[in-house]
Write an enzyme that holds these catalytic residues in place. Structure first.
Site, PDB file in Angstrom:
ATOM      1  N   GLY A  32      51.601  -3.203  57.992  1.00 35.68           N
ATOM      2  CA  GLY A  32      52.465  -4.439  58.363  1.00 35.68           C
ATOM      3  C   GLY A  32      53.661  -3.692  58.942  1.00 35.68           C
ATOM      4  N   ASP A  37      59.649  -7.324  57.235  1.00 41.55           N
ATOM      5  CA  ASP A  37      60.001  -6.126  56.810  1.00 41.55           C
ATOM      6  C   ASP A  37      59.793  -4.675  57.370  1.00 41.55           C
ATOM      7  N   ALA A 111      51.507  -4.542  54.478  1.00 37.68           N
ATOM      8  CA  ALA A 111      50.605  -5.511  55.083  1.00 37.68           C
ATOM      9  C   ALA A 111      50.308  -6.466  53.953  1.00 37.68           C
ATOM     10  N   SER A 160      55.845  -9.125  44.647  1.00 35.52           N
ATOM     11  CA  SER A 160      56.538 -10.352  44.775  1.00 35.52           C
ATOM     12  C   SER A 160      56.785 -10.979  43.680  1.00 35.52           C
ATOM     13  N   GLU A 162      56.649 -13.608  43.511  1.00 37.17           N
ATOM     14  CA  GLU A 162      55.666 -14.914  43.156  1.00 37.17           C
ATOM     15  C   GLU A 162      54.850 -14.661  41.791  1.00 37.17           C
ATOM     16  N   TYR A 183      47.563 -16.291  46.736  1.00 35.20           N
ATOM     17  CA  TYR A 183      48.310 -14.892  47.050  1.00 35.20           C
ATOM     18  C   TYR A 183      48.954 -14.293  46.011  1.00 35.20           C
ATOM     19  N   GLU A 220      58.043 -18.006  61.372  1.00 40.48           N
ATOM     20  CA  GLU A 220      58.718 -19.453  61.784  1.00 40.48           C
ATOM     21  C   GLU A 220      57.781 -20.443  60.923  1.00 40.48           C
ATOM     22  N   ASN A 221      56.859 -20.256  60.038  1.00 37.89           N
ATOM     23  CA  ASN A 221      56.446 -21.173  59.012  1.00 37.89           C
ATOM     24  C   ASN A 221      56.822 -20.923  57.725  1.00 37.89           C
ATOM     25  N   ARG A 225      63.358 -20.030  57.826  1.00 38.27           N
ATOM     26  CA  ARG A 225      63.382 -20.032  59.397  1.00 38.27           C
ATOM     27  C   ARG A 225      62.719 -21.248  59.999  1.00 38.27           C
ATOM     28  N   GLY A 245      57.985 -30.120  52.894  1.00 37.74           N
ATOM     29  CA  GLY A 245      57.544 -30.516  51.779  1.00 37.74           C
ATOM     30  C   GLY A 245      58.639 -30.546  50.599  1.00 37.74           C
ATOM     31  N   ALA A 314      49.796 -26.036  43.441  1.00 39.65           N
ATOM     32  CA  ALA A 314      50.556 -25.690  42.372  1.00 39.65           C
ATOM     33  C   ALA A 314      51.813 -24.949  43.126  1.00 39.65           C
TER      34      ALA A 314
HETATM   35  P1  NDP Z   1      54.920 -10.822  57.199  1.00 42.46           P
HETATM   36  O1  NDP Z   1      54.083 -11.862  57.071  1.00 42.46           O
HETATM   37  O2  NDP Z   1      56.071 -11.001  57.979  1.00 42.46           O
HETATM   38  O3  NDP Z   1      54.178  -9.553  57.748  1.00 42.46           O
HETATM   39  C1  NDP Z   1      52.829  -9.161  57.247  1.00 42.46           C
HETATM   40  C2  NDP Z   1      52.303  -8.002  57.921  1.00 42.46           C
HETATM   41  O4  NDP Z   1      50.919  -7.680  57.640  1.00 42.46           O
HETATM   42  C3  NDP Z   1      52.207  -8.232  59.651  1.00 42.46           C
HETATM   43  O5  NDP Z   1      52.271  -6.958  60.153  1.00 42.46           O
HETATM   44  C4  NDP Z   1      50.653  -8.554  59.484  1.00 42.46           C
HETATM   45  O6  NDP Z   1      50.257  -8.360  60.945  1.00 42.46           O
HETATM   46  C5  NDP Z   1      50.091  -7.605  58.594  1.00 42.46           C
HETATM   47  N1  NDP Z   1      48.721  -7.755  58.054  1.00 42.46           N
HETATM   48  C6  NDP Z   1      48.255  -8.952  57.869  1.00 42.46           C
HETATM   49  N2  NDP Z   1      47.037  -8.913  57.649  1.00 42.46           N
HETATM   50  C7  NDP Z   1      46.684  -7.490  57.678  1.00 42.46           C
HETATM   51  C8  NDP Z   1      45.356  -6.946  57.575  1.00 42.46           C
HETATM   52  N3  NDP Z   1      44.212  -7.467  57.255  1.00 42.46           N
HETATM   53  N4  NDP Z   1      45.518  -5.600  57.919  1.00 42.46           N
HETATM   54  C9  NDP Z   1      46.548  -4.946  58.453  1.00 42.46           C
HETATM   55  N5  NDP Z   1      47.623  -5.674  58.530  1.00 42.46           N
HETATM   56  C10 NDP Z   1      47.829  -6.810  58.011  1.00 42.46           C
HETATM   57  O7  NDP Z   1      55.410 -10.446  55.824  1.00 42.46           O
HETATM   58  P2  NDP Z   1      56.728  -9.793  55.369  1.00 42.46           P
HETATM   59  O8  NDP Z   1      57.300  -8.643  56.310  1.00 42.46           O
HETATM   60  O9  NDP Z   1      57.745 -11.064  54.999  1.00 42.46           O
HETATM   61  O10 NDP Z   1      56.606  -9.286  54.115  1.00 42.46           O
HETATM   62  C11 NDP Z   1      56.132  -7.915  53.784  1.00 42.46           C
HETATM   63  C12 NDP Z   1      55.371  -7.591  52.622  1.00 42.46           C
HETATM   64  O11 NDP Z   1      56.193  -7.815  51.317  1.00 42.46           O
HETATM   65  C13 NDP Z   1      54.240  -8.454  52.339  1.00 42.46           C
HETATM   66  O12 NDP Z   1      53.188  -7.757  51.787  1.00 42.46           O
HETATM   67  C14 NDP Z   1      54.744  -9.521  51.709  1.00 42.46           C
HETATM   68  O13 NDP Z   1      53.566 -10.138  50.757  1.00 42.46           O
HETATM   69  C15 NDP Z   1      55.495  -8.976  50.725  1.00 42.46           C
HETATM   70  N6  NDP Z   1      56.801  -9.612  50.177  1.00 42.46           N
HETATM   71  C16 NDP Z   1      57.545 -10.196  51.055  1.00 42.46           C
HETATM   72  C17 NDP Z   1      58.841 -11.051  50.463  1.00 42.46           C
HETATM   73  C18 NDP Z   1      59.660 -11.690  51.464  1.00 42.46           C
HETATM   74  O14 NDP Z   1      60.042 -12.711  51.084  1.00 42.46           O
HETATM   75  N7  NDP Z   1      59.505 -11.647  52.713  1.00 42.46           N
HETATM   76  C19 NDP Z   1      58.903 -11.081  49.319  1.00 42.46           C
HETATM   77  C20 NDP Z   1      58.152 -10.264  48.295  1.00 42.46           C
HETATM   78  C21 NDP Z   1      56.979  -9.661  49.016  1.00 42.46           C
HETATM   79  P3  NDP Z   1      50.467  -9.057  62.016  1.00 42.46           P
HETATM   80  O15 NDP Z   1      51.691  -8.950  62.584  1.00 42.46           O
HETATM   81  O16 NDP Z   1      49.348  -8.742  63.137  1.00 42.46           O
HETATM   82  O17 NDP Z   1      50.120 -10.605  61.532  1.00 42.46           O
HETATM   83  P1  GDR Z   2      57.565 -18.543  49.304  1.00 47.08           P
HETATM   84  O1  GDR Z   2      58.133 -18.957  50.864  1.00 47.08           O
HETATM   85  O2  GDR Z   2      56.605 -19.570  49.034  1.00 47.08           O
HETATM   86  O3  GDR Z   2      58.715 -18.689  48.430  1.00 47.08           O
HETATM   87  O4  GDR Z   2      56.975 -17.316  49.746  1.00 47.08           O
HETATM   88  P2  GDR Z   2      58.247 -20.124  51.582  1.00 47.08           P
HETATM   89  O5  GDR Z   2      59.513 -20.191  52.530  1.00 47.08           O
HETATM   90  O6  GDR Z   2      56.738 -20.629  52.141  1.00 47.08           O
HETATM   91  O7  GDR Z   2      58.425 -21.613  50.570  1.00 47.08           O
HETATM   92  C1  GDR Z   2      59.466 -21.564  49.861  1.00 47.08           C
HETATM   93  C2  GDR Z   2      59.721 -22.911  49.227  1.00 47.08           C
HETATM   94  O8  GDR Z   2      60.000 -24.030  50.250  1.00 47.08           O
HETATM   95  C3  GDR Z   2      58.991 -24.967  49.944  1.00 47.08           C
HETATM   96  N1  GDR Z   2      58.892 -25.838  51.217  1.00 47.08           N
HETATM   97  C4  GDR Z   2      58.317 -25.239  52.275  1.00 47.08           C
HETATM   98  N2  GDR Z   2      57.756 -24.152  52.478  1.00 47.08           N
HETATM   99  C5  GDR Z   2      56.983 -24.129  53.693  1.00 47.08           C
HETATM  100  N3  GDR Z   2      56.653 -22.852  54.069  1.00 47.08           N
HETATM  101  N4  GDR Z   2      57.239 -25.085  54.598  1.00 47.08           N
HETATM  102  C6  GDR Z   2      57.592 -26.241  54.526  1.00 47.08           C
HETATM  103  O9  GDR Z   2      57.625 -27.064  55.270  1.00 47.08           O
HETATM  104  C7  GDR Z   2      58.313 -26.486  52.892  1.00 47.08           C
HETATM  105  N5  GDR Z   2      58.823 -27.584  52.563  1.00 47.08           N
HETATM  106  C8  GDR Z   2      59.272 -27.211  51.147  1.00 47.08           C
HETATM  107  C9  GDR Z   2      57.917 -24.444  49.626  1.00 47.08           C
HETATM  108  O10 GDR Z   2      57.046 -25.398  48.641  1.00 47.08           O
HETATM  109  C10 GDR Z   2      58.657 -23.294  48.410  1.00 47.08           C
HETATM  110  O11 GDR Z   2      58.804 -23.896  47.225  1.00 47.08           O
HETATM  111  C11 GDR Z   2      57.785 -16.195  50.233  1.00 47.08           C
HETATM  112  C12 GDR Z   2      56.463 -15.333  51.152  1.00 47.08           C
HETATM  113  O12 GDR Z   2      57.242 -14.497  52.084  1.00 47.08           O
HETATM  114  C13 GDR Z   2      55.774 -14.584  50.163  1.00 47.08           C
HETATM  115  O13 GDR Z   2      54.949 -13.622  50.927  1.00 47.08           O
HETATM  116  C14 GDR Z   2      56.895 -13.790  49.424  1.00 47.08           C
HETATM  117  O14 GDR Z   2      56.004 -13.067  48.225  1.00 47.08           O
HETATM  118  C15 GDR Z   2      57.618 -14.731  48.512  1.00 47.08           C
HETATM  119  O15 GDR Z   2      58.460 -15.552  49.565  1.00 47.08           O
HETATM  120  C16 GDR Z   2      58.509 -14.020  47.672  1.00 47.08           C
END
Ligand code: NDP
Ligand code: GDR
Length: 371
Positions: A32, A37, A111, A160, A162, A183, A220-221, A225, A245, A314
């Site tokens: 990842g 991260d 990842a 996480s 979550e 997830y 961005e989704n 962000r 949402g 949910a």
């Molecule tokens: P991102 O979604 O930004 O990054 C995920 C990474 O995993 C990317 O490099 C992606 O590659 C890679 N990846 C996805 N699928 C595969 C696969 N099949 N094989 C190899 N690599 C893969 O996540 P974050 O950096 O935000 O988060 C890092 C980790 O921490 C994740 O495991 C996330 O679930 C966890 N986490 C994140 C939190 C947060 O708030 N950000 C909080 C708690 C946990 P590609 O660039 O090609 O898509």
């Molecule tokens: P989360 O992050 O689900 O906490 O997971 P996200 O930013 O997607 O959602 C946070 C909260 O915002 C509400 N929400 C929306 N969310 C998104 N994505 N898009 C919208 O338009 C929108 N409107 C409202 C959601 O319902 C939710 O309650 C993130 C990820 O990084 C996980 O990989 C990680 O494990 C957890 O944070 C900790």
């Protein structure tokens, strides 16, 4: 290309300077690495003198934008110490092969298919990468240790908040899990695989239970962000509406740059353990909107439209961590608070929107499009 080059093996040592005894460089392997991260952790470890190897997956588009600044700059002293290799968490053979080639001291499993809402659309794939992917990597580490005797190798699992799901806050390491999405269920499995490999095989394996952490590099989704991108584009005149949402969900939002330090700290302890990492402060999505729009003199109510499509089957309503253990044992604490984080993200996204505006004005881009 260099991205296809093989690992360098374990022989990497910094050169002896002025007769000093050469120190063996530590080697980290990050899955990842192209994610939010992964990019911050890479910068952090390079600054600490590590050699960093990242596993990237094949994509029809370039997926290295977040680390290009480290990789491409030919004058960058870091360049030679970051290497990228093709692999995938769904491909066990690739994981074992790179472990055997790179011989890392530390393995960070970041990842994931990390989008909670998307995990309801692709649950099977999410479980394969997030849950079974972690198991594949742990099993690769176990068999690698057994074949090579390299029992000092350390493993970090990206857990996480979550996983706590509907269990009320404050959440700490003793709080029961009640996951609310495919997830989150998969992250619980990965958490327990990690505990099991620690107990069964004595592997130095840690779970970081990280609460939401954001940055200008956030995908961005994700909601933070998505909001700050919209604030930038609305301010510069490229869009007017933002579809969201549930605005009542509460999250404990920190800065990703602070959180990667906690990952590393966990692996520097005498014993492997699990740690909650959080700011201990929680805000609703609506509060995030107020601060982000308010910062540039806009009223979010003039721009936000609620779209049912973004509600989840949910929801996780309220997350707020208790990071006492990480503070006490690791000596970790967050440096960036909520308002500073929001302002940092808005500032960067205004600059990005300005660059987009130049392209739009020159006829290279439609205002609706995003590059
Ligand atoms: P991102 O979604 O930004 O990054 C995920 C990474 O995993 C990317 O490099 C992606 O590659 C890679 N990846 C996805 N699928 C595969 C696969 N099949 N094989 C190899 N690599 C893969 O996540 P974050 O950096 O935000 O988060 C890092 C980790 O921490 C994740 O495991 C996330 O679930 C966890 N986490 C994140 C939190 C947060 O708030 N950000 C909080 C708690 C946990 P590609 O660039 O090609 O898509
Ligand atoms: P989360 O992050 O689900 O906490 O997971 P996200 O930013 O997607 O959602 C946070 C909260 O915002 C509400 N929400 C929306 N969310 C998104 N994505 N898009 C919208 O338009 C929108 N409107 C409202 C959601 O319902 C939710 O309650 C993130 C990820 O990084 C996980 O990989 C990680 O494990 C957890 O944070 C900790």
């Amino acid at each position: 290309s260099e991205k296809e080059s093989s690992g360098s093996g374990s022989g990497s040592e910094s050169a002896a300077i002025n007769g000093e005894i050469p120190q063996k460089r530590k080697i980290a392997l990050i899955t990842g690495i192209t994610g939010q991260d992964g990019s911050y952790l890479t910068e952090f470890l390079l600054d600490k003198g590590y050699e960093v190897h990242g596993l990237i997956r094949r994509s029809s588009n370039f997926n290295t934008q977040r680390i290009n600044h480290i990789y491409i700059d030919p004058h960058n002293a870091h360049k030679a110490r970051m290497k990228l290799h093709y692999a995938d968490l769904t491909d066990a053979s690739s994981l074992r092969r790179w472990l055997d080639t790179i011989l890392p001291d530390e393995v960070y499993n970041l990842a994931a298919q990390s989008h909670v809402a998307v995990s309801f659309e692709i649950p099977d794939y999410t479980a394969d990468v997030v849950a079974t992917g972690a198991l594949r990597l742990l099993e690769a580490v176990r068999s690698h240790i057994s074949a090579t005797g390299r029992s000092h190798i350390k493993y970090y699992q990206a857990g996480s908040s979550e996983m706590f799901g509907s269990t009320p806050p404050p959440q700490d390491e003793t709080t029961p899990f009640h996951p609310r999405s495919p997830y989150a269920v998969s992250k619980c499995a990965a958490h327990w695989y990690t505990v099991n490999y620690r107990e069964a095989y004595g592997i130095f394996a840690c779970n970081g239970i990280l609460f939401n952490h954001e940055s200008p590099r956030r995908g961005e989704n994700f909601v933070t962000r998505k909001i700050t991108r919209a604030v930038g584009r609305i301010k510069i005149g490229l869009q007017n509406k933002l579809f969201l949402g549930n605005l009542q969900a509460s999250r404990d939002w920190g800065f990703a740059g602070d959180y990667v330090e906690a990952m590393w700290m966990m692996l520097q302890q005498e014993k492997p353990d699990d740690y909650v990492v959080a700011t201990e402060e929680s805000h609703t999505v609506e509060e995030f909107l107020e601060v982000a729009f308010g910062y540039v003199g806009l009223n979010w109510k003039d721009h936000v439209v609620i779209d049912k499509r973004y509600f989840r089957p949910a929801e996780v309503d309220n997350l707020k961590g208790d990071a006492t253990k990480a503070k006490k044992v690791l000596g970790w604490k967050p440096k960036v608070g909520f308002e500073k984080l929001v302002r940092m993200m808005v500032n960067e996204d205004i600059e990005l929107a300005k660059r987009e505006k130049v392209l739009v004005d020159a006829g290279y881009m439609d205002a609706q499009q995003q590059p």
